[in-house]
Design an enzyme around this catalytic site. Structure first.
Site, mmCIF file in Angstrom:
data_model
loop_
_atom_site.group_PDB
_atom_site.id
_atom_site.type_symbol
_atom_site.label_atom_id
_atom_site.label_comp_id
_atom_site.label_asym_id
_atom_site.label_seq_id
_atom_site.Cartn_x
_atom_site.Cartn_y
_atom_site.Cartn_z
ATOM 1 N N HIS A 1 0.948 -1.284 0.035
ATOM 2 C CA HIS A 1 -0.103 -0.005 -0.267
ATOM 3 C C HIS A 1 0.808 1.350 -0.125
ATOM 4 C CE1 HIS A 1 0.649 -0.557 4.470
ATOM 5 N NE2 HIS A 1 0.640 0.610 4.437
ATOM 6 N N GLN B 1 -4.025 3.757 1.318
ATOM 7 C CA GLN B 1 -4.390 3.611 2.875
ATOM 8 C C GLN B 1 -4.537 5.154 3.362
ATOM 9 O OE1 GLN B 1 -1.239 2.651 5.667
ATOM 10 N NE2 GLN B 1 -2.548 1.284 6.663
ATOM 11 N N GLU C 1 7.160 0.701 5.523
ATOM 12 C CA GLU C 1 6.434 -0.232 6.466
ATOM 13 C C GLU C 1 6.647 -1.719 5.908
ATOM 14 O OE1 GLU C 1 2.402 0.486 6.736
ATOM 15 O OE2 GLU C 1 1.802 -0.918 8.479
HETATM 16 CO CO CO Z 1 0.600 1.483 6.490
#
Ligand code: CO
Length: 139
Positions: free
Chosen positions: A8, A55, A130
């Site tokens: 994402h 996101q 991430e």
């Molecule tokens: Co994230």
């Protein structure tokens, strides 16, 4: 290669509802998941793009990291990129062994039942990265 895919792109936004409406109007987007992560201080809405997501992240309180980002950035913007990995414990350990700086002490629960860990921008060319292990992704 340790990374499987772009899971994402995370956007910091001031209003989740406004950001959702923007994506609906512009792209015909559809929200597939909503969640509040109190530990991260965010309300999130996920928009599916193929097998990846946009996101959208709205702060739940003024001390939230996303609230601080919005102040620093002067408004909404790209907050982080999420890379999908098959075995986050193995990837985490390898990155630590290579001297990378991780934000999280160890992989931890994220939204959607994923396990996540953040890599410090200083170890990722200025981008907050991430790592995401999603139990729902077939391999
Ligand atoms: Co994230």
């Amino acid at each position: 290669m340790m990374l499987d895919r772009i899971d994402h792109v995370g956007y910091a936004v001031e209003s989740l509802e406004e950001a959702v409406r923007h994506h609906e109007r512009l792209f015909g987007a559809r929200v597939v998941h909503r969640e509040t992560m109190e530990s991260d201080g965010v309300n999130e809405a996920l928009i599916a793009v193929g097998s990846s997501f946009i996101q959208l992240l709205e702060p739940t309180h003024p001390e939230s990291p996303v609230a601080r980002f919005l102040l620093r950035n002067g408004g909404p913007g790209v907050h982080h990129v999420g890379y999908g990995v098959a075995d986050i414990d193995a990837v985490y350990a390898e990155l630590v062994a290579k001297g990378a700086r991780l934000v999280d002490d160890h992989p931890r629960p994220g939204s959607r039942g994923c396990t996540v860990a953040f890599l410090h921008p200083k170890s990722a060319l200025g981008v907050l990265v991430e790592l995401v292990e999603d139990p729902m992704v077939e391999r």
